[in-house]
Design an enzyme around this catalytic site. Sequence first.
Site, PDB file in Angstrom:
ATOM      1  N   ARG A   1       0.821  -1.212   0.000  1.00  0.00           N
ATOM      2  CA  ARG A   1       0.000   0.000   0.000  1.00  0.00           C
ATOM      3  C   ARG A   1       0.854   1.261   0.000  1.00  0.00           C
ATOM      4  NH1 ARG A   1      -5.052  -0.788   4.175  1.00  0.00           N
ATOM      5  NH2 ARG A   1      -6.072  -2.510   3.119  1.00  0.00           N
TER       6      ARG A   1
ATOM      7  N   ASN B   1       0.064  -4.285  10.108  1.00  0.00           N
ATOM      8  CA  ASN B   1      -0.442  -2.928  10.322  1.00  0.00           C
ATOM      9  C   ASN B   1      -1.035  -2.380   9.032  1.00  0.00           C
ATOM     10  OD1 ASN B   1      -0.416  -0.033  11.200  1.00  0.00           O
ATOM     11  ND2 ASN B   1       1.101   0.032   9.569  1.00  0.00           N
ATOM     12  N   GLU B   2      -2.329  -2.028   9.047  1.00  0.00           N
ATOM     13  CA  GLU B   2      -2.997  -1.440   7.877  1.00  0.00           C
ATOM     14  C   GLU B   2      -2.898  -2.348   6.648  1.00  0.00           C
ATOM     15  OE1 GLU B   2      -1.656   3.112   9.100  1.00  0.00           O
ATOM     16  OE2 GLU B   2      -0.767   2.098   7.375  1.00  0.00           O
ATOM     17  N   GLN B   3      -2.687  -3.641   6.887  1.00  0.00           N
ATOM     18  CA  GLN B   3      -2.550  -4.513   5.711  1.00  0.00           C
ATOM     19  C   GLN B   3      -2.750  -5.951   6.163  1.00  0.00           C
ATOM     20  OE1 GLN B   3      -3.064  -5.087   2.861  1.00  0.00           O
ATOM     21  NE2 GLN B   3      -1.299  -4.627   1.570  1.00  0.00           N
TER      22      GLN B   3
END
Lengths: 233, 263
Positions: A161, A201-203
């Site tokens: 990302r 984290n965030e993924q």
Amino acid sequence: EHLQSQHVSVPPNTHVQYTFPQLFFYKPNLWWPNGMGEQYLYDVGITVDVKGYGESDSWKHRFGFRKIESTIDHATGGRLFKVNGQPVFIRGGNWILSDGLLRLSKKRYQTDIKFHTDMNFNMIRCWGGGLAERPEFYHYCDIYGLLVWQEFWITGDCDGRGVPVSNPNGPLDHDLFLLCARDTIKLLRNHPSLALWVGGNEQTPPEDINTALQNDLQLHPYFQSSNETDSLL
Amino acid sequence: MPQQQGKTKLDSGWLAARSTQVQLTGIQLTTTHPPPGISSPWIPAVVPGTVLGTLLKNKLIPDPFYGLENEAIIDIADSGRDYYTFWFFTTFDCALSGNQHVDLKFRAINYSAQVYLNGHKMTLPKGMFRRHSLDITDILHPDGKNLLAVIVYPPDHPGKIPPEGGQGGDHEIGKDVAAQYVEGWDWMTPIRDRNTGIWDEVSIYVTGPVKIGDPHLVSSFFDNYKRVYLHATVDLENKSAWVAECTLNIQVTTELDGNIFLV
């Protein structure tokens, strides 16, 4: 009644896995997060005596009786936590690591973690771009009642990302990632403060890694506290 | 006198040297040519710790967390991997008796390493978050004085920090199984050696013929937490050449106020 001995015969040059008959406790003192009760810890000691030799090895760990559950609340999309059946409002802090050069010390861990307790927090979230924290970190979280949310080593920025987008399929060696994850789980799994393993984290980790982690981390049905298991026991 | 059983940490008396400044092999370092002590290129080392931790301790670099000092430390992308590939050396006493066995344990290294003990070479495979355990029973020195050298290599993909910085630099570190903050983040300056080193504890672990591995404790609850069970599973390894008749004991105690123990 909390002492049990079993005889086991181990063939030469082999590994065996042995499960003790479960130990029964009536109304044991439970372990609670900071602000909900006492962080009661028992000392569990395991020794192995070999005939003709004596005590061959021993192991000791501070253990807390607690049941931690968490589910996604579909009304809010948030995650609801319960400890020993009681809902808990999570007040937590972000944690990267003690020191950028990995100068890790018990004293620093104790100071930092007690600081979180004094701030009236009850959870620490270990960010996926940092470390799988060390047993000393968890030891003080056990003592001071801080639940731990431990992420594995995946971040949105580095794994699909980021700008530029990179490593959409995570690390090159998935088997190595899972080997490290499994060994880390074995290193940390007996700490009562360990509340939640999180893929990254965030993924979300790559599909194969995520599926393997979800399988590995399910609590065996044998240990699920439910009516049918009750009769099994 | 049998060696004391259990864990002995190896956390003092370590030396370190940059790999490019050591012409000897690991076999020579741990047999005929051990380092003569603190003399160039050998410096006192911080173990557990990273290469930068040791260089900082010896004041060979400025403290990266003061002002813009980190800019004065060469990044691995510019220096090349060898510059942060380091030897770590120490000695330890261990003389076993009868049926004792001993493991050399590294709780974590970053990112891979070769271990030499008394002239014997062993490999610590890649991965920042894994434990390593080497059975060294048969390669201890007869006189009990053991020479240990470890050469530690940086992560395979240390990456290069773009001029504009950014979260995770060029994200190359994400190709390895290692901490990712080391390429820098919005809150953090890049770590020049990407945390290469023996970053967690090193120990020797002495047992008898049978060793306990990774016990797993699980509790289950019934009747509104009145009826509770503790389930314990252990791995047992018999390292001897005959059947081991074992008695496994589990005991749960708790400290009451005033140090009165309830069993």
